[in-house]
Scaffold this motif. Structure first.
Motif, PDB file in Angstrom:
ATOM      1  N   GLU A 234      35.510  15.476 -13.207  1.00  0.00           N
ATOM      2  CA  GLU A 234      35.277  14.915 -14.190  1.00  0.00           C
ATOM      3  C   GLU A 234      34.359  15.836 -15.119  1.00  0.00           C
ATOM      4  O   GLU A 234      35.352  16.250 -16.321  1.00  0.00           O
ATOM      5  CB  GLU A 234      36.203  13.963 -14.784  1.00  0.00           C
ATOM      6  CG  GLU A 234      37.453  13.630 -14.496  1.00  0.00           C
ATOM      7  CD  GLU A 234      37.660  11.468 -14.393  1.00  0.00           C
ATOM      8  OE1 GLU A 234      39.044  11.181 -14.725  1.00  0.00           O
ATOM      9  OE2 GLU A 234      36.817  11.586 -14.462  1.00  0.00           O
ATOM     10  N   GLN A 235      33.386  15.553 -14.697  1.00  0.00           N
ATOM     11  CA  GLN A 235      32.336  16.097 -16.134  1.00  0.00           C
ATOM     12  C   GLN A 235      31.665  17.415 -16.180  1.00  0.00           C
ATOM     13  O   GLN A 235      32.126  17.825 -17.040  1.00  0.00           O
ATOM     14  CB  GLN A 235      30.622  15.613 -15.212  1.00  0.00           C
ATOM     15  CG  GLN A 235      31.249  13.373 -15.723  1.00  0.00           C
ATOM     16  CD  GLN A 235      28.968  12.864 -15.331  1.00  0.00           C
ATOM     17  OE1 GLN A 235      28.707  14.048 -15.635  1.00  0.00           O
ATOM     18  NE2 GLN A 235      29.391  12.401 -14.097  1.00  0.00           N
TER      19      GLN A 235
ATOM     20  N   GLU B 289      42.705  21.852 -27.511  1.00  0.00           N
ATOM     21  CA  GLU B 289      43.083  23.183 -27.152  1.00  0.00           C
ATOM     22  C   GLU B 289      42.316  23.101 -25.567  1.00  0.00           C
ATOM     23  O   GLU B 289      42.953  23.054 -24.243  1.00  0.00           O
ATOM     24  CB  GLU B 289      43.189  24.475 -27.564  1.00  0.00           C
ATOM     25  CG  GLU B 289      43.925  24.698 -28.130  1.00  0.00           C
ATOM     26  CD  GLU B 289      43.810  25.913 -29.068  1.00  0.00           C
ATOM     27  OE1 GLU B 289      44.620  25.985 -29.872  1.00  0.00           O
ATOM     28  OE2 GLU B 289      42.795  26.724 -29.321  1.00  0.00           O
ATOM     29  N   VAL B 290      40.760  23.084 -25.365  1.00  0.00           N
ATOM     30  CA  VAL B 290      40.442  23.402 -24.503  1.00  0.00           C
ATOM     31  C   VAL B 290      40.293  21.522 -23.604  1.00  0.00           C
ATOM     32  O   VAL B 290      40.925  22.459 -21.767  1.00  0.00           O
ATOM     33  CB  VAL B 290      38.832  24.007 -24.869  1.00  0.00           C
ATOM     34  CG1 VAL B 290      38.976  24.890 -25.027  1.00  0.00           C
ATOM     35  CG2 VAL B 290      38.113  22.819 -25.021  1.00  0.00           C
ATOM     36  N   LEU B 291      40.653  20.913 -23.943  1.00  0.00           N
ATOM     37  CA  LEU B 291      40.829  19.747 -23.393  1.00  0.00           C
ATOM     38  C   LEU B 291      42.059  19.634 -22.502  1.00  0.00           C
ATOM     39  O   LEU B 291      42.504  18.933 -20.948  1.00  0.00           O
ATOM     40  CB  LEU B 291      40.445  18.233 -23.614  1.00  0.00           C
ATOM     41  CG  LEU B 291      38.984  18.014 -24.302  1.00  0.00           C
ATOM     42  CD1 LEU B 291      38.955  16.937 -25.992  1.00  0.00           C
ATOM     43  CD2 LEU B 291      38.093  17.844 -22.980  1.00  0.00           C
ATOM     44  N   GLU B 292      42.390  19.741 -23.383  1.00  0.00           N
ATOM     45  CA  GLU B 292      44.504  19.812 -22.562  1.00  0.00           C
ATOM     46  C   GLU B 292      44.039  21.847 -21.192  1.00  0.00           C
ATOM     47  O   GLU B 292      44.759  20.832 -20.530  1.00  0.00           O
ATOM     48  CB  GLU B 292      45.611  21.000 -23.723  1.00  0.00           C
ATOM     49  CG  GLU B 292      46.502  21.030 -22.957  1.00  0.00           C
ATOM     50  CD  GLU B 292      47.272  20.190 -23.815  1.00  0.00           C
ATOM     51  OE1 GLU B 292      47.670  19.685 -24.006  1.00  0.00           O
ATOM     52  OE2 GLU B 292      48.126  19.120 -22.867  1.00  0.00           O
ATOM     53  N   LEU B 293      43.021  22.600 -21.547  1.00  0.00           N
ATOM     54  CA  LEU B 293      43.220  23.258 -20.229  1.00  0.00           C
ATOM     55  C   LEU B 293      42.596  22.474 -19.240  1.00  0.00           C
ATOM     56  O   LEU B 293      43.282  22.921 -18.069  1.00  0.00           O
ATOM     57  CB  LEU B 293      42.495  24.703 -20.703  1.00  0.00           C
ATOM     58  CG  LEU B 293      41.999  25.537 -19.595  1.00  0.00           C
ATOM     59  CD1 LEU B 293      43.666  25.852 -19.088  1.00  0.00           C
ATOM     60  CD2 LEU B 293      41.317  25.887 -20.086  1.00  0.00           C
TER      61      LEU B 293
ATOM     62  N   VAL C 118      32.412  13.057 -24.818  1.00  0.00           N
ATOM     63  CA  VAL C 118      33.591  14.447 -23.752  1.00  0.00           C
ATOM     64  C   VAL C 118      33.861  14.925 -25.490  1.00  0.00           C
ATOM     65  O   VAL C 118      33.458  16.349 -25.480  1.00  0.00           O
ATOM     66  CB  VAL C 118      34.781  13.757 -23.144  1.00  0.00           C
ATOM     67  CG1 VAL C 118      35.334  15.010 -23.082  1.00  0.00           C
ATOM     68  CG2 VAL C 118      34.350  13.101 -21.968  1.00  0.00           C
ATOM     69  N   TYR C 119      34.553  14.843 -26.287  1.00  0.00           N
ATOM     70  CA  TYR C 119      35.009  15.687 -27.263  1.00  0.00           C
ATOM     71  C   TYR C 119      33.451  15.685 -27.971  1.00  0.00           C
ATOM     72  O   TYR C 119      33.554  17.413 -28.260  1.00  0.00           O
ATOM     73  CB  TYR C 119      36.050  14.592 -28.337  1.00  0.00           C
ATOM     74  CG  TYR C 119      36.314  15.285 -29.567  1.00  0.00           C
ATOM     75  CD1 TYR C 119      37.096  15.929 -29.518  1.00  0.00           C
ATOM     76  CD2 TYR C 119      35.440  15.196 -30.598  1.00  0.00           C
ATOM     77  CE1 TYR C 119      37.607  16.424 -30.636  1.00  0.00           C
ATOM     78  CE2 TYR C 119      35.614  16.200 -32.827  1.00  0.00           C
ATOM     79  CZ  TYR C 119      36.741  16.569 -31.717  1.00  0.00           C
ATOM     80  OH  TYR C 119      37.449  17.455 -32.734  1.00  0.00           O
TER      81      TYR C 119
ATOM     82  N   LEU D  95      41.367  17.065 -19.281  1.00  0.00           N
ATOM     83  CA  LEU D  95      41.176  15.975 -20.051  1.00  0.00           C
ATOM     84  C   LEU D  95      41.461  15.437 -21.555  1.00  0.00           C
ATOM     85  O   LEU D  95      40.239  14.676 -21.276  1.00  0.00           O
ATOM     86  CB  LEU D  95      39.935  16.087 -19.665  1.00  0.00           C
ATOM     87  CG  LEU D  95      39.474  15.904 -18.488  1.00  0.00           C
ATOM     88  CD1 LEU D  95      37.750  16.270 -18.175  1.00  0.00           C
ATOM     89  CD2 LEU D  95      39.388  14.166 -17.697  1.00  0.00           C
ATOM     90  N   LYS D  96      42.718  14.890 -22.076  1.00  0.00           N
ATOM     91  CA  LYS D  96      42.663  14.358 -23.283  1.00  0.00           C
ATOM     92  C   LYS D  96      42.793  13.492 -23.826  1.00  0.00           C
ATOM     93  O   LYS D  96      42.533  13.447 -24.792  1.00  0.00           O
ATOM     94  CB  LYS D  96      44.544  14.929 -23.665  1.00  0.00           C
ATOM     95  CG  LYS D  96      44.212  16.439 -24.873  1.00  0.00           C
ATOM     96  CD  LYS D  96      45.407  16.826 -24.999  1.00  0.00           C
ATOM     97  CE  LYS D  96      45.609  16.988 -26.949  1.00  0.00           C
ATOM     98  NZ  LYS D  96      47.351  17.281 -26.413  1.00  0.00           N
TER      99      LYS D  96
END
Ligand code: ADP
Ligand code: ADP
Length: 228
Positions: free
Chosen positions: A142-143, A120-124, A96-97, A127-128
């Motif tokens: 999730e995808q 930052e975008v994973l937080e938004l 993912v990262y 999905l961190k």
């Protein structure tokens, strides 16, 4: 920010998918593109990010006529545009990262800034905690959230989505919509082709309806207007 003037698109097989399109979309708008299968929605959208070139007409994006853009300049142009697909198009061998960081590596962002932006975008998209997972370990919703995170990590002026909820169940679709609403609330233009009548009629925005390659309706806070 996006203007089309007298845009025609005839594919090599003779199909006319855009038959004289004139439209203006301003910065910060949220626009749904609706219409039956084969009406020309994808063609309309693909021409905005130079995935397809029109046969004739002008397409001006952020002041540049992209129909005249050299192929070598297309990647630079696309940095200001995020694209989200129905089938996510994540790279299966990357986490993912890495799927998200990839968009920044091509512009040679520093590792420190890359990490900050990806987190930052994973937080938004909430999905961190799944940053180290691979796409096939995630649900469809999730995808799609990863794919949205990837589309905005470069802070584009516009996000273009082609049926982003087409493969998702209703609850998951609403969650995806919430994220697009959030992105739009931050000032990013959102343009979304969709068949989701419920969503269009509930989360009201501008509606552009396409039939046979022509815009037949363009309403602020419009309805879906078809029986599906
Ligand atoms: P929609 O997204 O509304 O389903 P499309 O833009 O995909 O519509 O398609 C519009 C028309 O153009 C359809 O008749 C489709 O078959 C045709 N078309 C789309 N892409 C191509 C292509 N690459 N080559 C030939 N015809 C195409
Ligand atoms: P949904 O209810 O959205 O369809 P799923 O039931 O597919 O979601 O998945 C529920 C949770 O289990 C998700 O958080 C997903 O990341 C996780 N998950 C699903 N499949 C796998 C897998 N093959 N490996 C690891 N985790 C998985």
């Amino acid at each position: 920010m996006i203007t089309m003037k007298e845009v025609y698109k005839r594919y090599p097989n003779g199909v006319v998918a855009a038959n004289g399109i004139d439209i203006q979309i301003d910065q910060g708008e949220f626009v749904y593109v609706v219409g039956a299968s084969g009406a020309g929605k994808s063609t309309f959208i693909k021409m905005m990010y130079r995935e397809e070139k029109p046969t004739s007409g002008q397409i001006i994006v952020n002041g540049v006529d992209i129909t005249k853009l050299k192929n070598s300049k297309v990647p630079l142009f696309r940095r200001n545009i995020g694209v989200v697909f129905q089938d996510f198009k994540l790279l299966p061998k990357l986490t993912v990262y890495e799927n998200i960081a990839f968009a920044l590596e091509v512009i040679e962002e520093s590792p420190r800034v890359t990490k900050k932006k990806v987190m930052e975008v994973l937080e938004l998209v909430n999905l961190k905690h799944k940053a180290r997972m691979f796409p096939n370990e995630l649900s469809g919703g999730e995808q799609q959230r990863v794919s949205i995170a990837r589309s905005i990590v470069n802070s584009p002026l516009v996000v273009i989505a082609d049926e982003p909820t087409g493969n998702l169940d209703p609850d998951t679709s609403w969650e995806i919509m919430r994220i697009f609403e959030e992105i739009n609330a931050r000032g990013t233009t959102v343009i979304m082709a969709t068949h989701n009548k419920e969503i269009v009629n509930t989360k009201k925005h501008r509606v552009i309806a396409i039939e046979n390659g022509l815009i037949v309706r363009d309403e602020q806070r419009g309805d879906y207007g078809y029986e599906n």
